[in-house]
Scaffold this motif. Structure first.
Motif, mmCIF file in Angstrom:
data_model
loop_
_atom_site.group_PDB
_atom_site.id
_atom_site.type_symbol
_atom_site.label_atom_id
_atom_site.label_comp_id
_atom_site.label_asym_id
_atom_site.label_seq_id
_atom_site.Cartn_x
_atom_site.Cartn_y
_atom_site.Cartn_z
ATOM 1 N N ALA A 193 -0.582 10.791 -10.500
ATOM 2 C CA ALA A 193 -1.603 11.844 -10.495
ATOM 3 C C ALA A 193 -0.967 13.172 -10.906
ATOM 4 N N ALA A 194 0.225 13.446 -10.375
ATOM 5 C CA ALA A 194 0.933 14.675 -10.747
ATOM 6 C C ALA A 194 1.365 14.641 -12.207
ATOM 7 N N GLN A 195 1.792 13.480 -12.669
ATOM 8 C CA GLN A 195 2.203 13.356 -14.065
ATOM 9 C C GLN A 195 1.037 13.612 -15.007
ATOM 10 N N ARG A 196 -0.131 13.057 -14.667
ATOM 11 C CA ARG A 196 -1.305 13.254 -15.522
ATOM 12 C C ARG A 196 -1.747 14.721 -15.522
ATOM 13 N N ALA A 197 -1.773 15.344 -14.359
ATOM 14 C CA ALA A 197 -2.169 16.751 -14.297
ATOM 15 C C ALA A 197 -1.190 17.617 -15.086
ATOM 16 N N THR A 198 0.086 17.281 -14.988
ATOM 17 C CA THR A 198 1.121 18.008 -15.724
ATOM 18 C C THR A 198 0.898 17.888 -17.223
ATOM 19 N N LYS A 199 0.687 16.670 -17.675
ATOM 20 C CA LYS A 199 0.432 16.424 -19.101
ATOM 21 C C LYS A 199 -0.787 17.187 -19.581
ATOM 22 N N GLU A 205 -2.530 18.828 -4.187
ATOM 23 C CA GLU A 205 -2.792 17.647 -3.369
ATOM 24 C C GLU A 205 -1.697 16.605 -3.562
ATOM 25 N N SER A 206 -1.297 16.368 -4.790
ATOM 26 C CA SER A 206 -0.249 15.381 -5.064
ATOM 27 C C SER A 206 1.076 15.788 -4.438
ATOM 28 N N PHE A 207 1.360 17.085 -4.457
ATOM 29 C CA PHE A 207 2.636 17.567 -3.941
ATOM 30 C C PHE A 207 2.741 17.458 -2.423
ATOM 31 N N SER A 208 1.665 17.080 -1.751
ATOM 32 C CA SER A 208 1.750 16.866 -0.308
ATOM 33 C C SER A 208 2.502 15.580 0.014
ATOM 34 N N HIS A 209 2.692 14.710 -0.981
ATOM 35 C CA HIS A 209 3.464 13.484 -0.748
ATOM 36 C C HIS A 209 4.950 13.820 -0.740
ATOM 37 N N PRO A 210 5.704 13.325 0.243
ATOM 38 C CA PRO A 210 7.130 13.680 0.338
ATOM 39 C C PRO A 210 7.962 13.274 -0.870
ATOM 40 N N ALA A 211 7.542 12.277 -1.616
ATOM 41 C CA ALA A 211 8.310 11.855 -2.794
ATOM 42 C C ALA A 211 8.367 12.939 -3.855
ATOM 43 N N LEU A 212 7.437 13.893 -3.790
ATOM 44 C CA LEU A 212 7.327 14.934 -4.813
ATOM 45 C C LEU A 212 7.865 16.286 -4.353
ATOM 46 N N ALA A 213 8.585 16.304 -3.251
ATOM 47 C CA ALA A 213 9.054 17.582 -2.687
ATOM 48 C C ALA A 213 9.931 18.353 -3.674
ATOM 49 N N GLY A 214 10.868 17.678 -4.314
ATOM 50 C CA GLY A 214 11.757 18.361 -5.257
ATOM 51 C C GLY A 214 11.007 18.907 -6.447
ATOM 52 N N ALA A 226 0.818 -1.212 0.000
ATOM 53 C CA ALA A 226 0.000 0.000 0.000
ATOM 54 C C ALA A 226 0.851 1.261 0.000
ATOM 55 N N THR A 227 1.974 1.228 0.718
ATOM 56 C CA THR A 227 2.846 2.407 0.772
ATOM 57 C C THR A 227 3.412 2.731 -0.608
ATOM 58 N N ALA A 228 3.918 1.707 -1.295
ATOM 59 C CA ALA A 228 4.468 1.906 -2.637
ATOM 60 C C ALA A 228 3.376 2.330 -3.612
ATOM 61 N N PHE A 229 2.180 1.752 -3.450
ATOM 62 C CA PHE A 229 1.086 2.113 -4.340
ATOM 63 C C PHE A 229 0.701 3.581 -4.165
ATOM 64 N N ARG A 230 0.599 4.028 -2.922
ATOM 65 C CA ARG A 230 0.206 5.421 -2.690
ATOM 66 C C ARG A 230 1.276 6.382 -3.198
ATOM 67 N N ARG A 231 2.537 5.993 -3.122
ATOM 68 C CA ARG A 231 3.596 6.828 -3.694
ATOM 69 C C ARG A 231 3.443 6.890 -5.211
ATOM 70 N N ALA A 232 3.228 5.726 -5.841
ATOM 71 C CA ALA A 232 3.045 5.702 -7.293
ATOM 72 C C ALA A 232 1.805 6.498 -7.696
ATOM 73 N N TYR A 233 0.765 6.401 -6.896
ATOM 74 C CA TYR A 233 -0.458 7.157 -7.175
ATOM 75 C C TYR A 233 -0.175 8.661 -7.172
#
Length: 207
Positions: free
Chosen positions: A146-152, A182-191, A135-142
């Motif tokens: 989600a950010a990739q799709r919004a960006t596109k 909302e997506s940027f609240s995930h720490p993986a997307l901080a940069g 679940a942790t890896a899935f939520r990171r991928a999500y």
């Protein structure tokens, strides 16, 4: 007729082509000029790292346009057969989180943060009963996808206006910017969040 269709992988090349719609169309629209090469390279590097995190996870068939306009309700059918799907001709193989992100953060329909959380939690709860689901890896991928799709889609909607004379799509841009927050609240997307902040992506107004 014995023909075989090989479904392509949603690989790094496809992933980056989509994200770069933002630097090709959206950023020049709000900045009035193209980005310097070093800033595009930084953008690509950030997304490449995120792609590698996603690509290391589980994969499935992606419809890629799995959202409300492409879901058809058949009231004459029963059970799951009542749900019809169209527009999957660009299907690929990639992360299981892709289509979940596509429908939970629908680009053309408001989905409240509370509803997004409910849908994502429900999906993860259903998957938790399956062996090997992380679940942790899935939520990171999500969050990444989600950010990739919004960006596109930000890039696509500006392109539809500028190149194709379809300004109506610009009305959806604030929704996509909200999804990105909302997506940027995930720490993986901080940069990546820092890069978008430096370039005013989430505050830009296009009309």
């Amino acid at each position: 007729g014995g023909q075989v269709h090989h479904v392509p992988a949603f690989d790094r090349t496809a992933f980056l082509i989509e994200t770069e719609l933002l630097t090709d169309w959206f950023v020049p629209r709000i900045a009035g000029e193209e980005l310097p090469g070093r800033e595009v390279a930084e953008f690509r590097a950030l997304w490449t790292d995120l792609f590698e995190q996603v690509d290391a996870g589980e994969k499935t068939l992606l419809l890629r346009d799995f959202h409300s306009p492409n879901i058809i309700w058949n009231e004459d059918a029963t059970g799951i057969a009542r749900v019809g799907l169209i527009d999957f001709q660009d299907a690929m193989i990639g992360s299981t989180a892709y289509d979940v992100a596509s429908i939970v953060q629908d680009a053309r329909v408001d989905v409240s943060p509370a509803m997004q959380k409910t849908l994502l939690d429900r999906y993860c709860a259903a998957r938790t009963s399956q062996d090997g689901f992380d679940a942790t890896a899935f939520r990171r991928a999500y969050a990444i996808l989600a950010a990739q799709r919004a960006t596109k889609i930000l890039g696509i909607f500006v392109r539809l206006d500028r190149r194709d004379g379809k300004p109506g799509y610009l009305a959806h841009i604030p929704r996509l910017q909200a999804y990105l927050r909302e997506s940027f609240s995930h720490p993986a997307l901080a940069g990546l969040a820092d890069w978008y902040d430096q370039h005013g992506i989430l505050e830009a107004k296009i009309g």
